[in-house]
Design a protein around this motif. Structure first.
Motif, PDB file in Angstrom:
ATOM      1  N   ASN A   1       0.811  -1.212   0.000  1.00  0.00           N
ATOM      2  CA  ASN A   1       0.000   0.000   0.000  1.00  0.00           C
ATOM      3  C   ASN A   1       0.848   1.267   0.000  1.00  0.00           C
ATOM      4  O   ASN A   1       0.354   2.347  -0.302  1.00  0.00           O
ATOM      5  N   GLU A   2       2.137   1.123   0.318  1.00  0.00           N
ATOM      6  CA  GLU A   2       3.054   2.250   0.208  1.00  0.00           C
ATOM      7  C   GLU A   2       3.424   2.516  -1.251  1.00  0.00           C
ATOM      8  O   GLU A   2       3.837   3.623  -1.600  1.00  0.00           O
ATOM      9  N   ARG A   3       3.279   1.486  -2.101  1.00  0.00           N
ATOM     10  CA  ARG A   3       3.637   1.621  -3.515  1.00  0.00           C
ATOM     11  C   ARG A   3       2.436   1.903  -4.399  1.00  0.00           C
ATOM     12  O   ARG A   3       2.534   2.663  -5.374  1.00  0.00           O
ATOM     13  N   GLN A   4       1.322   1.280  -4.100  1.00  0.00           N
ATOM     14  CA  GLN A   4       0.089   1.556  -4.843  1.00  0.00           C
ATOM     15  C   GLN A   4      -1.084   1.545  -3.873  1.00  0.00           C
ATOM     16  O   GLN A   4      -1.067   0.849  -2.869  1.00  0.00           O
ATOM     17  N   ASN A   5      -2.092   2.336  -4.206  1.00  0.00           N
ATOM     18  CA  ASN A   5      -3.223   2.520  -3.296  1.00  0.00           C
ATOM     19  C   ASN A   5      -4.192   1.347  -3.408  1.00  0.00           C
ATOM     20  O   ASN A   5      -5.230   1.421  -4.058  1.00  0.00           O
ATOM     21  N   LEU A   6      -3.864   0.248  -2.731  1.00  0.00           N
ATOM     22  CA  LEU A   6      -4.721  -0.931  -2.757  1.00  0.00           C
ATOM     23  C   LEU A   6      -6.000  -0.716  -1.972  1.00  0.00           C
ATOM     24  O   LEU A   6      -7.088  -1.072  -2.413  1.00  0.00           O
ATOM     25  N   VAL A   7      -5.855  -0.154  -0.764  1.00  0.00           N
ATOM     26  CA  VAL A   7      -7.006   0.137   0.091  1.00  0.00           C
ATOM     27  C   VAL A   7      -6.831   1.533   0.668  1.00  0.00           C
ATOM     28  O   VAL A   7      -5.721   2.067   0.715  1.00  0.00           O
ATOM     29  N   ALA A   8      -7.925   2.126   1.110  1.00  0.00           N
ATOM     30  CA  ALA A   8      -7.858   3.461   1.699  1.00  0.00           C
ATOM     31  C   ALA A   8      -6.965   3.448   2.940  1.00  0.00           C
ATOM     32  O   ALA A   8      -7.097   2.563   3.790  1.00  0.00           O
ATOM     33  N   LYS A   9      -6.060   4.405   3.027  1.00  0.00           N
ATOM     34  CA  LYS A   9      -5.115   4.434   4.143  1.00  0.00           C
ATOM     35  C   LYS A   9      -5.818   4.523   5.489  1.00  0.00           C
ATOM     36  O   LYS A   9      -5.323   4.018   6.496  1.00  0.00           O
ATOM     37  N   GLY A  10      -6.986   5.167   5.512  1.00  0.00           N
ATOM     38  CA  GLY A  10      -7.718   5.300   6.765  1.00  0.00           C
ATOM     39  C   GLY A  10      -8.215   3.981   7.325  1.00  0.00           C
ATOM     40  O   GLY A  10      -8.549   3.898   8.513  1.00  0.00           O
ATOM     41  N   THR A  11      -8.245   2.928   6.478  1.00  0.00           N
ATOM     42  CA  THR A  11      -8.698   1.617   6.959  1.00  0.00           C
ATOM     43  C   THR A  11      -7.554   0.784   7.530  1.00  0.00           C
ATOM     44  O   THR A  11      -7.817  -0.239   8.173  1.00  0.00           O
ATOM     45  N   LEU A  12      -6.318   1.188   7.318  1.00  0.00           N
ATOM     46  CA  LEU A  12      -5.177   0.355   7.707  1.00  0.00           C
ATOM     47  C   LEU A  12      -5.054   0.125   9.218  1.00  0.00           C
ATOM     48  O   LEU A  12      -4.671  -0.967   9.639  1.00  0.00           O
ATOM     49  N   PRO A  13      -5.357   1.120  10.066  1.00  0.00           N
ATOM     50  CA  PRO A  13      -5.299   0.836  11.507  1.00  0.00           C
ATOM     51  C   PRO A  13      -6.320  -0.216  11.956  1.00  0.00           C
ATOM     52  O   PRO A  13      -6.219  -0.757  13.048  1.00  0.00           O
ATOM     53  N   HIS A  14      -7.297  -0.492  11.104  1.00  0.00           N
ATOM     54  CA  HIS A  14      -8.351  -1.464  11.429  1.00  0.00           C
ATOM     55  C   HIS A  14      -8.401  -2.556  10.359  1.00  0.00           C
ATOM     56  O   HIS A  14      -9.470  -3.063  10.022  1.00  0.00           O
TER      57      HIS A  14
END
Length: 225
Positions: free
Chosen positions: A38-51
């Motif tokens: 996800n640092e290389r391409q936007n697979l999922v919204a960054k806001g969902t990563l903590p969960h």
């Protein structure tokens, strides 16, 4: 029960779904790979990563639990897999089941293949294709997460289904509305189940028995024949 926290998610996998140590290792590795990619391409919204365990892992794995239908052991077709949800989670959870992951975006399928290889999932086939271009082949289970409106999805995908195929379609808050709008020409046993990760979200579950919308042109052809 609503799964709310990351700790709840891992407990649910073990206690309710029966995930063993090997499954949990694969899912943990999948999360690590997702965070890196996800640092290389936007697979999922960054806001969902903590969960990520709740929003993506459990949101996918719950498809093995929410259905009132018995899921046959046959092949699983996941349409519009994207970042790997739900298909890659299903494959990691059930490595004995053949799972086909379909996406029309090359970057996504390249990611899916890298993740599949890293997880050692010999049961997975990654296909770069539009749904319209896929060869017809029936499957025991069909899933699609936020891929297309239900009526369009069924029209595109009915040829992969038999009356025994179970459809599992996470649809968010509009699930019941989409089901209500499904053409009456389709004979089905679909219903909506509440998502474990969002009380407002629904999952369309059931079987497609047959039928198809007919255009005026096809109706006229039928009358002439």
């Amino acid at each position: 029960m609503t799964v709310i926290t990351e700790a709840d998610a891992k407990l649910w996998l073990c206690d309710t779904l029966g995930a063993d140590d090997s499954v949990m290792r694969r899912l943990t590795r999948l999360v690590e790979l997702l965070l890196e990619e996800n640092e290389r391409q936007n697979l999922v919204a960054k806001g969902t990563l903590p969960h990520v365990w709740v929003r993506h892992i459990i949101d996918s794995a719950q498809l093995l639990h929410v259905s009132r239908e018995t899921l046959a052991d046959g092949a699983w077709l996941d349409l519009g897999t994207g970042a790997g949800f739900p298909g890659l989670v299903i494959a990691a959870t059930q490595p004995e089941r053949a799972v086909t992951l379909v996406d029309s975006r090359r970057l996504r399928t390249e990611w899916l293949q890298r993740a599949t290889d890293a997880l050692g999932l010999a049961n997975v086939s990654v296909v770069l294709s539009r749904v319209e271009d896929l060869p017809s082949n029936s499957h025991a289970v069909i899933s699609a997460r936020a891929f297309a409106p239900l009526d369009k999805l069924v029209t595109l995908s009915a040829r992969f289904s038999t009356p025994d195929t179970v459809w599992l379609l996470p649809k968010g808050a509009g699930a019941q509305h989409e089901l209500d709008m499904l053409s009456e020409s389709w004979r089905h046993l679909f219903h909506v189940e509440q998502s474990l990760t969002d009380p407002a979200a629904g999952i369309i579950v059931g079987r497609l028995l047959g039928g198809a919308p007919q255009t005026r042109s096809s109706s006229r052809k039928g009358k002439r024949s």
